[in-house]
Design an enzyme around this catalytic site. Structure first.
Site, PDB file in Angstrom:
ATOM      1  N   SER A  94       3.262   2.673  -3.305  1.00 42.57           N
ATOM      2  CA  SER A  94       4.449   2.473  -2.460  1.00 42.57           C
ATOM      3  C   SER A  94       4.289   2.984  -1.032  1.00 42.57           C
ATOM      4  O   SER A  94       5.264   3.382  -0.403  1.00 42.57           O
ATOM      5  CB  SER A  94       5.659   3.154  -3.099  1.00 42.57           C
ATOM      6  OG  SER A  94       5.455   4.569  -3.157  1.00 42.57           O
ATOM      7  N   SER A 106       0.011   5.159  -8.692  1.00 43.33           N
ATOM      8  CA  SER A 106       1.074   5.925  -8.042  1.00 43.33           C
ATOM      9  C   SER A 106       2.448   5.412  -8.476  1.00 43.33           C
ATOM     10  O   SER A 106       2.785   5.465  -9.664  1.00 43.33           O
ATOM     11  CB  SER A 106       0.870   5.857  -6.515  1.00 43.33           C
ATOM     12  OG  SER A 106       1.682   6.769  -5.839  1.00 43.33           O
ATOM     13  N   PHE A 107       3.248   4.927  -7.550  1.00 41.36           N
ATOM     14  CA  PHE A 107       4.513   4.254  -7.858  1.00 41.36           C
ATOM     15  C   PHE A 107       4.299   3.172  -8.928  1.00 41.36           C
ATOM     16  O   PHE A 107       5.070   3.048  -9.883  1.00 41.36           O
ATOM     17  CB  PHE A 107       5.045   3.659  -6.537  1.00 41.36           C
ATOM     18  CG  PHE A 107       5.908   2.451  -6.617  1.00 41.36           C
ATOM     19  CD1 PHE A 107       7.288   2.573  -6.751  1.00 41.36           C
ATOM     20  CD2 PHE A 107       5.359   1.185  -6.475  1.00 41.36           C
ATOM     21  CE1 PHE A 107       8.089   1.434  -6.786  1.00 41.36           C
ATOM     22  CE2 PHE A 107       6.149   0.053  -6.498  1.00 41.36           C
ATOM     23  CZ  PHE A 107       7.519   0.186  -6.661  1.00 41.36           C
ATOM     24  N   ASP A 139      -5.509  15.498  -4.802  1.00 45.60           N
ATOM     25  CA  ASP A 139      -4.371  14.627  -4.461  1.00 45.60           C
ATOM     26  C   ASP A 139      -3.228  15.457  -3.862  1.00 45.60           C
ATOM     27  O   ASP A 139      -2.717  16.367  -4.506  1.00 45.60           O
ATOM     28  CB  ASP A 139      -3.896  13.914  -5.731  1.00 45.60           C
ATOM     29  CG  ASP A 139      -2.929  12.770  -5.459  1.00 45.60           C
ATOM     30  OD1 ASP A 139      -2.266  12.782  -4.416  1.00 45.60           O
ATOM     31  OD2 ASP A 139      -2.853  11.868  -6.313  1.00 45.60           O
ATOM     32  N   HIS A 151      -5.592  10.841  -3.146  1.00 46.78           N
ATOM     33  CA  HIS A 151      -4.654   9.974  -3.863  1.00 46.78           C
ATOM     34  C   HIS A 151      -5.207   8.570  -4.082  1.00 46.78           C
ATOM     35  O   HIS A 151      -4.681   7.828  -4.890  1.00 46.78           O
ATOM     36  CB  HIS A 151      -3.346   9.909  -3.083  1.00 46.78           C
ATOM     37  CG  HIS A 151      -2.224   9.252  -3.835  1.00 46.78           C
ATOM     38  ND1 HIS A 151      -1.825   9.679  -5.089  1.00 46.78           N
ATOM     39  CD2 HIS A 151      -1.423   8.211  -3.528  1.00 46.78           C
ATOM     40  CE1 HIS A 151      -0.812   8.926  -5.514  1.00 46.78           C
ATOM     41  NE2 HIS A 151      -0.564   8.028  -4.596  1.00 46.78           N
TER      42      HIS A 151
END
Length: 274
Positions: free
Chosen positions: A35, A104-105, A225, A253
């Site tokens: 995101s 992630s998202f 991260d 990340h």
């Protein structure tokens, strides 16, 4: 005229005109992006798509509100909307069951999709994932609070990666330009308004549902991260019964970019076991 590689094919998924990439053949795998500002499926997965497409059919959509998918007026950006769109992609392509890879998202979305539609998912890969509640990091707060400028994008790229030599001024300018395309920033600002802890919690699934997941799951994280804490993946690996955890040192990340060859091999081997 040079074609923008971020723009792929177009399909209507749960009523949303969705930009997506569809490469390769054989067993399908659905890639769900993160995101960040100006993100698209291609920007997120450009090193993963060709690596997996040799053995599999790789499908990577732009989730609504991101990239080059439609941004319908009045749409509510939430887990229900995004999961329904992802299922809509599978339905429109007449795919009954696919492997899922979420970043992630997108990891939070993949987790929720597997919980809500378990028969549509074969194997699950969660990379630097949301999906459990945690105190929001300064890194994630900065990502979701991004205001467009090249300087701000450069700062974010330094947050994303452990190896800052990967994050060039050219990349910062490219991602900045992506973030200021018409409608992009307006949609982005509306998704995760302050206090952004609410956005973290809204992407989380319930512990009892995560513990009940029947799927073989690969959990991946970068040790350094700064956006999503390693503790997220430790928790997911503890809660998901059929899980394995892989942590990359000297990695932020963006595992799929910083350790692309290793990540692609790991995912390919895991999916090939089934």
């Amino acid at each position: 005229m040079i074609k923008n590689p971020e723009i792929g094919k177009s399909i209507v998924a749960n009523g949303i005109v969705t930009n997506y990439h569809d490469v390769g053949s054989s067993a399908p795998v659905l890639l769900i992006h993160g995101s960040g500002p100006g993100v698209s499926a291609w920007a997120n997965w450009r090193l993963t798509i060709p690596a997996l497409a040799g053995q599999r059919r790789v499908i990577a959509p732009d989730m609504v509100g991101f990239g080059f998918s439609e941004r319908p007026a009045g749409i509510r950006y939430n887990l229900d909307t995004w999961v329904a769109q992802a299922i809509g992609v599978l339905d429109a392509l007449e795919i009954d069951c696919a492997d899922l890879v979420g970043n992630s998202f997108g990891g939070g979305l993949a987790l929720a999709l597997a919980i809500r539609h378990p028969t549509r998912v074969r194997r699950l890969v969660l990379m630097g994932a949301t999906g459990v509640s945690f105190p929001i990091t300064p890194g994630l707060d900065a990502v979701w609070g991004y205001q467009p400028s090249i300087a701000n994008m450069r700062k974010l790229l330094d947050v994303f990666a452990f190896d800052r030599t990967l994050m060039t001024d050219e990349l910062a300018e490219l991602r900045y330009k992506a973030s200021i395309q018409p409608g992009f920033q307006e949609a982005f600002e509306s998704m995760f308004p302050a206090p952004r802890q609410n956005g973290v919690d809204a992407l989380a699934s319930r512990e009892q549902d995560i513990r009940a997941l029947p799927h073989e799951t690969l959990v991946v994280h970068g040790r350094e991260d700064k956006v999503l804490p390693l503790s997220n993946s430790l928790t997911l690996a503890q809660w998901i019964p059929r899980s394995q955890l892989h942590v990359y040192g000297r990695c932020g990340h963006w595992t799929q970019i910083e350790h692309a060859a290793r990540f692609n091999q790991l995912v390919a081997n895991f999916l090939a076991e089934a």
